[in-house]
Design a protein around this motif. Structure first.
Motif: not given
Lengths: 14, 257
Positions: A2-8, A10-14
């Motif tokens: 598994q790899k770490q996802a980037n938080i941006g 998941f959200f609009t504008g990211g």
């Protein structure tokens, strides 16, 4: 394996 | 100009202590409706969202929306100079390059003021959609703190699974393995000791423990914490800050490579 996802990605504008 | 007074200054001290390890700097946006902050950690794995409503303050005035670029370690240094029972007033002129903090002791026999230098910070604002979660769990904040602290001593990642049996936290590492399960429990007369599991559908997600542990720096702010989980989405760890607002931590999950 598994790899770490980037938080941006998941959200609009990211 | 901007001016906000909070008689319970310790809340502000606790808020900054909750943030400062995670976020080095960020813009606190002030507007007539209150103060807010959205900031990512340096590795862009988690996001902190803070909302403090104008009516939660003893006095709040903001003539003009503006971002105040704050270096949180410096903000913390100044707030450490406030007594726990002090009232704190924040003041800034429009487009100011400094924020004035005034501390008043509870019997008003000691008044001090400090100026914090503000920074110009470029930040993107992310839109966080309102959504329904597969599982929402409310538990004592101290219980959450204990679980993430204990598991961090065993492993690096935690599998959080919510089923009708309860919510289970599992990790493994060089030492061995660990599992902690909490069940729905509302037997205590004290509501803050309840564990409430609101499950729409079972869900299991994996997260980096060190961030979840970091979020528990907010434990002093609230008796309870709420975890919200949905498959393939960030977990939300939320603390209500009395009548003032809330602080929410969003952590991206580990996903299959």
């Amino acid at each position: 394996q598994q790899k770490q996802a980037n938080i941006g990605s998941f959200f609009t504008g990211g | 100009m901007f001016e906000a007074k909070i008689s319970q200054g310790s809340v502000l001290k606790k808020l900054v202590e909750a943030l400062k390890e995670l976020v080095t700097e960020g813009n606190i946006d002030v507007s007539p409706s209150g103060m807010s902050l959205q900031a990512m950690d340096s590795s862009h794995v988690c996001l902190v969202s803070l909302v403090l409503r104008d009516d939660g303050f003893d006095h709040f005035r903001c003539d003009r929306n503006m971002p105040m670029g704050i270096h949180f370690a410096n903000f913390s240094k100044i707030l450490k100079c406030a007594g726990n029972d002090d009232a704190i007033t924040l003041k800034a002129e429009d487009n100011a390059d400094q924020l004035t903090l005034m501390f008043e002791s509870s019997n008003q026999d000691r008044i001090s003021d400090f100026d914090l230098k503000l920074m110009s910070i470029e930040s993107e604002h992310l839109g966080i959609p309102d959504q329904d979660y597969s599982a929402e769990i409310k538990m004592p904040a101290s219980e959450y703190q204990r679980i993430v602290r204990d598991l961090t001593s065993i492993g690096d990642t935690v599998l959080i699974s919510a089923t009708k049996e309860g919510i289970k936290f599992s990790t493994s590492g060089d030492v061995g393995t660990a599992n902690v399960t909490l069940r729905h429990n509302t037997t205590s007369e004290k509501q803050e000791e309840h564990t409430i599991i609101d499950l729409k559908e079972p869900v299991a997600l994996t997260f980096a423990l060190r961030y979840l542990k970091n979020f528990s720096n907010a434990t002093a702010l609230a008796p309870q914490v709420k975890l919200s989980l949905t498959k393939d989405l960030p977990i939300v760890v939320e603390y209500q800050v009395g009548e003032l607002g809330n602080i929410r931590f969003y952590l991206a999950p580990k996903i299959d490579d």
